[in-house]
Design a protein around this motif. Sequence first.
Motif, PDB file in Angstrom:
ATOM      1  N   UNK A 100       0.837  -1.206   0.000  1.00 42.23           N
ATOM      2  CA  UNK A 100       0.000   0.000   0.000  1.00 42.23           C
ATOM      3  C   UNK A 100       0.871   1.256   0.000  1.00 42.23           C
ATOM      4  N   UNK A 101       2.092   1.154   0.564  1.00 39.54           N
ATOM      5  CA  UNK A 101       2.936   2.344   0.691  1.00 39.54           C
ATOM      6  C   UNK A 101       3.279   3.000  -0.654  1.00 39.54           C
ATOM      7  N   UNK A 159       1.500   3.020  -3.249  1.00 34.12           N
ATOM      8  CA  UNK A 159       0.263   3.668  -3.693  1.00 34.12           C
ATOM      9  C   UNK A 159       0.085   5.005  -2.981  1.00 34.12           C
ATOM     10  N   UNK A 160       0.312   5.009  -1.661  1.00 29.62           N
ATOM     11  CA  UNK A 160       0.184   6.261  -0.896  1.00 29.62           C
ATOM     12  C   UNK A 160       1.245   7.263  -1.365  1.00 29.62           C
ATOM     13  N   UNK A 161       2.463   6.749  -1.625  1.00 30.88           N
ATOM     14  CA  UNK A 161       3.528   7.605  -2.132  1.00 30.88           C
ATOM     15  C   UNK A 161       3.161   8.221  -3.477  1.00 30.88           C
TER      16      UNK A 161
END
Lengths: 343, 129
Positions: free
Chosen positions: A91-92, A94-96
């Motif tokens: 998920x990181x 994607x958040x980035x």
Amino acid sequence: MNEQTIYREQYVASGAESIEIPAEAYDLFGGADINSLELDEGFRLLGQGIGQGLGGYFKQAALPAVSALMVVLLCGMAETMFPERERTMKVLPLVGTLAITAAVCGDLFALVGSGRSAVETLSTFSKSLLATLAATGAAVGAPGGASARYLAAIVFSDALITVIDRVLIPALMAYVLVCVADAAIGGDTLGGLAKFLKTAVVTVLTLIITGFTIYLTVSGIVAGGADALTIKATKTVISNTVPVVGGAIADASETVIASTRLVKNTTGVVGILALAAIAVGSFLRLGVRYLVLKTVGAVSPLAGGGRLGKLIENLAGAFGILLGMIAASALMALIAVVAMISL
Amino acid sequence: MDTVIKVAAAGLLAAVAALVLKKDNPAGAFLIALAAGVVIVGAAMGFISPIADFLRSLADAAGVAPEHFSALYKALAISIVSYVAAESCKDAGEKAVGGYIELAGGAAALYVSLPLMSDVFSLLRSFLR
């Protein structure tokens, strides 16, 4: 009565003084009266104005670039701490991706608006200038040539604005969306589509500039004969400096160089200086952002951000495409003005 | 350097203790492993916090908007917590529970990034208009 006096009287008689020169054009000349400047002096003052404003352009470009770099650093640090297979870790990136999009695209969209407005200002100003030059040209005994050049310039300029509005800017937005989606999903699944969109925009811009230049050359409007070495040097500089459409602009620049020796009347000098001043502000704003983001994208893999680094480079490419649109508009306007004053 | 040596030593001791207890008292072994995990991750936070503070001060100095990073920090914190919990459950032989924790962690990370998604969506929508 000398040559300059005659041109000055022509300038006044043709109503050229009533042409409205946009305010941003005056600012770059440090308050000097653009109507009374010689070409060399005008470019010198323009260069000084650019030099004074360059620091500001870099500061504006630094903010989104630093944000993007910090997101890359943070995600890179996190990826080194956890194994790749960890589901939560997926998920990181994607958040980035979302964080970089929020940081960079706000700036990009604002510049699309101001770039569009610069293209319109260039077109509006060049049309009023060309109308005056056409009147002057008719007055000196070349009404047919003047109207042919005026018509060609208007048609191609309108075509360029229409294509930019209806095709190129939507294509640019699609390119940005595809790049963001590709970075979010990962695996380079949409990389091919992004490349296709970029190539399509570049091809359309190149075709329009090339078509305009070929038309003027084939119809004998602009003569060749400029020094070969000057042409080669200028083409090398332009194609290496201007991203995206540098090659096409470099080819068109030969036309400009061939005709600059003919720049002698006051209206033409004012016109060229004003066009240069209108274009250079947007050009620098976009060019500096393109360079800064490209640098950040290039160093991102060192911080462990391969996927996010590619996104940053692709977003830099979007700035490059916008830069190419403004460069194309400015060059077309310049070629049209030079073609008109060569009568 | 000292902290890393202490962490390594504590981890090895906990692993040996858990191994010894596993045969007769699997629950006790699990608790020892879990306690060691919490202590070691707590010690690791001692390294992560100054880095996070440095990045925050860099962001302040550059004038970067904090809302771009808060979702990222939260997602990272969720990743750490769910990773420790899921791995502990897998160690205890409860792979399914570990998987559920990973799923919950992923969903939570997406949840905290909702404001960021909303910002990006509004940005795109305002431009497309």
